[in-house]
Scaffold this motif. Structure first.
Motif, PDB file in Angstrom:
ATOM      1  N   HIS A   5       0.825  -1.217   0.000  1.00 57.07           N
ATOM      2  CA  HIS A   5       0.000   0.000   0.000  1.00 57.07           C
ATOM      3  C   HIS A   5       0.858   1.265   0.000  1.00 57.07           C
ATOM      4  CE1 HIS A   5      -3.346  -2.638   0.830  1.00 57.07           C
ATOM      5  NE2 HIS A   5      -4.188  -1.635   0.965  1.00 57.07           N
TER       6      HIS A   5
ATOM      7  N   ASP B 185      -7.358  -6.634   5.790  1.00 56.18           N
ATOM      8  CA  ASP B 185      -7.737  -5.885   4.608  1.00 56.18           C
ATOM      9  C   ASP B 185      -9.084  -6.414   4.153  1.00 56.18           C
ATOM     10  OD1 ASP B 185      -6.244  -4.045   2.343  1.00 56.18           O
ATOM     11  OD2 ASP B 185      -7.856  -5.309   1.569  1.00 56.18           O
TER      12      ASP B 185
ATOM     13  N   HIS C 177     -10.453  -6.784   1.419  1.00 57.82           N
ATOM     14  CA  HIS C 177     -10.550  -7.619   0.209  1.00 57.82           C
ATOM     15  C   HIS C 177      -9.918  -8.996   0.357  1.00 57.82           C
ATOM     16  CE1 HIS C 177     -11.550  -3.624  -1.471  1.00 57.82           C
ATOM     17  NE2 HIS C 177     -12.500  -4.373  -2.001  1.00 57.82           N
TER      18      HIS C 177
ATOM     19  N   SER D 164      -5.042  -2.890  -9.542  1.00 54.25           N
ATOM     20  CA  SER D 164      -5.667  -3.118  -8.237  1.00 54.25           C
ATOM     21  C   SER D 164      -5.894  -4.597  -7.984  1.00 54.25           C
ATOM     22  CB  SER D 164      -6.989  -2.364  -8.058  1.00 54.25           C
ATOM     23  OG  SER D 164      -8.079  -3.156  -8.478  1.00 54.25           O
ATOM     24  N   CYS D 165      -6.223  -4.935  -6.730  1.00 49.73           N
ATOM     25  CA  CYS D 165      -6.406  -6.347  -6.394  1.00 49.73           C
ATOM     26  C   CYS D 165      -7.619  -6.954  -7.089  1.00 49.73           C
ATOM     27  CB  CYS D 165      -6.501  -6.519  -4.879  1.00 49.73           C
ATOM     28  SG  CYS D 165      -7.821  -5.559  -4.124  1.00 49.73           S
TER      29      CYS D 165
ATOM     30  N   CYS E  45      -0.709  -1.271  -4.828  1.00 46.80           N
ATOM     31  CA  CYS E  45      -2.066  -0.710  -4.860  1.00 46.80           C
ATOM     32  C   CYS E  45      -2.105   0.615  -5.630  1.00 46.80           C
ATOM     33  CB  CYS E  45      -2.563  -0.451  -3.449  1.00 46.80           C
ATOM     34  SG  CYS E  45      -2.624  -1.923  -2.429  1.00 46.80           S
TER      35      CYS E  45
ATOM     36  N   CYS F 257      -5.255   3.152  -6.518  1.00 42.40           N
ATOM     37  CA  CYS F 257      -6.485   2.656  -5.893  1.00 42.40           C
ATOM     38  C   CYS F 257      -6.661   3.248  -4.504  1.00 42.40           C
ATOM     39  CB  CYS F 257      -6.445   1.133  -5.825  1.00 42.40           C
ATOM     40  SG  CYS F 257      -7.888   0.437  -5.051  1.00 42.40           S
ATOM     41  N   ILE F 258      -5.550   3.524  -3.833  1.00 37.75           N
ATOM     42  CA  ILE F 258      -5.627   4.065  -2.482  1.00 37.75           C
ATOM     43  C   ILE F 258      -5.103   5.507  -2.447  1.00 37.75           C
ATOM     44  CG2 ILE F 258      -3.461   2.894  -1.786  1.00 37.75           C
ATOM     45  CD1 ILE F 258      -6.574   3.515   0.338  1.00 37.75           C
TER      46      ILE F 258
ATOM     47  N   ASN G  87     -12.018  -1.340  -7.332  1.00 38.75           N
ATOM     48  CA  ASN G  87     -13.257  -1.800  -6.687  1.00 38.75           C
ATOM     49  C   ASN G  87     -14.004  -0.704  -5.933  1.00 38.75           C
ATOM     50  OD1 ASN G  87     -11.552  -1.564  -4.418  1.00 38.75           O
ATOM     51  ND2 ASN G  87     -10.959  -3.712  -4.589  1.00 38.75           N
TER      52      ASN G  87
HETATM   53 FE1  SF4 Z   1      -4.929  -2.231  -2.431  1.00 40.29          FE
HETATM   54 FE2  SF4 Z   1      -6.972  -1.109  -3.629  1.00 40.29          FE
HETATM   55 FE3  SF4 Z   1      -6.987  -3.671  -3.196  1.00 40.29          FE
HETATM   56 FE4  SF4 Z   1      -7.258  -1.997  -1.126  1.00 40.29          FE
HETATM   57  S1  SF4 Z   1      -8.666  -2.277  -2.838  1.00 40.29           S
HETATM   58  S2  SF4 Z   1      -5.945  -3.836  -1.254  1.00 40.29           S
HETATM   59  S3  SF4 Z   1      -5.936  -0.334  -1.825  1.00 40.29           S
HETATM   60  S4  SF4 Z   1      -5.568  -2.579  -4.517  1.00 40.29           S
END
Ligand code: SF4
Ligand code: MIC
Length: 645
Positions: free
Chosen positions: A66, A120, A122, A297-298, A358, A361-362, A379
């Motif tokens: 992150h 986390d 996700h 992103s994830c 990440c 995304c963050i 997401n």
């Molecule tokens: Fe990283 Fe975005 Fe996935 Fe959160 S949603 S773990 S910030 S890639």
């Protein structure tokens, strides 16, 4: 009567899945844990506070993905701290650059039939491989590493039947966006979504993981796919077929609810600002002019996703008005793209290639321009999350993102361009785990020093619940307030995730810039909120910072699961209305009073709130089991554990 997939895993775990009655708890032995750095520093400080020598799980992994932008010493301090704790306590350490925790975990560690919790939201991404995986607050993850069981309110089980086969250029992202459109960001609270149906066999593990990943946006407890031939093939290609088990729900199961989705009727979808459930078809929104496109992103950064993107970009140029940025999910993906030449297609089209992390995304870079329109394969598109408060963030599949980047506007991918051979799952992924550092042996661990730079600060600890007290309502909020609203992230603030006093200045900043000053002036504060309070990220900072600012209780129409657990863990009392219209009875600024609070919490009865400003009383309820009530009475989980040692 047979068993659901969830029940089968719970039984393998040696645990029980009792029938739903109020107060029922699902209690699990945790096989694996994961942390990422933005929540990890706090988690490991808590692990240290628990006073164990070595983690008790089968496998624990600490990822750094992150806060990888090192503008100043802060993030690097956190990385050094996490790396040293990991080495000492028996935890694998995935270095920055190795990739996003959920993608790397899926590739290298996730195992069907096992239980994973991660700091986390996700973490349910691993449900794509048939793992029972939960997002949790950092303290719950620390407790799991210390050998405590993971306990959550027993969820309902919902079956989602995926029927038929996806049409050209319609992908897993469109499946989950469609479900979000139907179910909404609150629809998954207290539910596990189990996927089945004849369409499942066509979906690869990374595609399934895109769907389970965004189960977090439904508010779901978790989401899971069966473990079948696709799962075996994926694991074999990762040289991990030994951990494969065959797992599927029995055919004679009574689900709490069933949803049917015809994959062959789906089309490309887009989530519009500022909520992942504000979903329309791309057809309806086509022509929207873009300033930026971000892919990664994830949710959508697997090899398959990136191969499709490379195929679409090959020999073309990104539109003049568009800035295209890509971040691969893992070094495995990056390296394979570089070896097979697809990386050149991406670079030559004019894309900006970012670190495997990440990133945007963050809000770690790539914030769009003022009022800028950004199309992302991510997401979440919550207000301000991109780092630009008036940024307009739209969420789509990688296919839609790539075509739209070329056109400069949102487009439906042209069906005639589709060619079935674009991507086939490789028989062997490129395996290189040299960025995953093994922990020290038990013997050597004694000599490992934990590195504590100046950015590592102690965390606040709650106080015993008072018998009665008066408090001010510091803020009154509507429905669906996210933890991004409560405790924003982004490149400027994230480096201070282990510095609660500093973070406090930014609490609720996106929606109410005076909150911090008001809260500071109040000795005891209360937050008033609508439904689904605390949805989104698992960050326990959204509970620790209010605790630091003197918040003693949150009164809401309803809570998101992880945030409610985080409030309890820090000792903030989560209260709900007995009657929905009582929400209108309290205003921001009101002075309220709780009497005989300890007795009420201890007995599990309702709490009486006297509104001194309005001059009347109402009853509030709290849906807490016996253990949680004791945790609240003692001022948080750490105090509770210490008292019960
Ligand atoms: Fe990283 Fe975005 Fe996935 Fe959160 S949603 S773990 S910030 S890639
Ligand atoms: C997110 O996507 O919001 C995060 C950043 O990954 C969070 C964790 C955090 O706030 O550190 C999450 O999803 O839990």
């Amino acid at each position: 009567m047979g068993y659901t997939l969830t029940e089968k895993i719970v039984r393998r775990n040696g645990s029980e899945f009792k029938k739903l009655e109020s107060g029922d708890v699902l209690s699990l032995k945790v096989d694996q844990t994961l942390t990422q750095d933005a929540t990890g520093t706090m988690t490991y400080l808590q692990l240290e506070a628990l006073g164990i020598d070595r983690v008790k799980t089968k496998l624990s992994v600490a990822y750094v993905d992150h806060n990888t932008l090192q503008a100043g010493f802060m993030n690097a301090d956190d990385h050094a701290y996490i790396a040293s704790v990991a080495k000492k306590y028996g935890i694998y350490y995935s270095k920055p650059g190795n990739g996003i925790c959920h993608q790397v975990h899926l590739e290298r560690f996730a195992a069907p039939g096992e239980v994973l919790i991660g700091s986390d939201s996700h973490t349910p991404t691993a449900g794509g491989i048939g793992m029972l995986a939960f997002g949790a607050g950092g303290f719950d993850v620390a407790c799991a590493m210390a050998g405590f069981r993971y306990e959550i309110p027993r969820p309902k089980i919902v079956r989602i039947n995926l029927n038929g086969r996806l049409r050209p250029w319609v992908g897993a992202k469109d499946v989950i966006l469609k479900i979000l459109q139907i179910v909404s960001v609150k629809g998954g609270v207290g539910r596990i979504f189990e996927y089945g149906g004849d369409g499942v066999k066509y979906l690869t593990v990374p595609e399934r993981a895109t769907i389970t990943n965004m189960g977090a946006e439904l508010g779901a407890t978790t989401s899971i796919f069966p473990s079948d031939e696709q799962t075996y093939n994926f694991l074999k290609a990762q040289s991990r077929e030994k951990c494969w088990v065959n797992l599927a729900a029995d055919s004679d199961v009574n689900y709490d609810d069933v949803l049917n989705l015809d994959l062959d009727r789906l089309e490309s979808m887009v989530a519009c600002p500022h909520s992942p459930d504000n979903v329309k078809t791309v057809r309806e929104m086509a022509g929207l002019k873009l300033d930026q496109v971000c892919i990664g992103s994830c949710t959508n950064s697997s090899l398959a996703d990136m191969m499709k993107v490379a195929h679409i970009l090959r020999g073309k140029t990104v539109a003049r008005n568009v800035d295209l940025a890509l971040a691969f999910g893992s070094r495995q993906v990056f390296s394979m793209l570089s070896r097979n030449g697809a990386l050149s297609d991406i670079i030559d089209a004019g894309a900006r290639v970012l670190e495997n992390a990440c990133g945007p995304c963050i809000g770690m870079g790539q914030s769009p321009k003022s009022g800028g329109v950004s199309l992302r394969t991510f997401n979440r598109n919550f207000l301000g999350r991109s780092g630009t408060k008036d940024g307009q963030i739209y969420l789509v599949s990688p296919e839609v993102a790539a075509y739209s980047a070329l056109k400069g506007e949102l487009v439906v991918p042209p069906e005639q361009d589709f060619n079935n051979g674009i991507f086939r799952m490789p028989e062997e992924f490129l395996i290189n785990d040299n960025m995953i550092c093994a922990p020290a042996s038990e013997e050597d661990a004694k000599y490992v020093e934990v590195v504590r730079g100046p950015n590592i600060k102690p965390f606040p600890i709650g106080k015993e619940l008072s018998g009665s007290f008066s408090a001010n309502v510091v803020i009154k909020l509507g429905d669906n307030i996210t933890t991004d609203h409560i405790m924003p992230a982004g490149a400027k603030i994230l480096p201070f995730r282990s510095n609660i006093p500093y973070l406090a200045q930014f609490c609720f900043e996106v929606i109410d810039k005076d909150f911090y000053e008001r809260a500071k002036l109040t000795e005891n504060g209360v937050i008033l909120a609508g439904a689904n309070y605390g949805q989104g990220s698992s960050r326990e900072h959204a509970a620790l910072v209010p605790l630091y600012l003197g918040i003693r209780a949150v009164i809401a129409k309803s809570f998101a699961r992880i945030h409610k657990a985080n409030l309890i863990n820090v000792g903030i009392l989560p209260l709900t209305f007995l009657e929905a219209e009582h929400y209108n009875f309290i205003s921001q600024g009101d002075n309220i009073e709780f009497e005989n609070l300890r007795e009420a919490v201890a007995s599990g009865e309702y709490v009486v709130l006297k509104n001194n400003t309005k001059g009347a009383s109402i009853k509030l309820s709290f849906e807490l089991g016996e253990k949680d009530r004791n945790v609240i009475l003692m001022g948080g989980l750490l105090n509770y554990i210490k008292a019960n040692k």
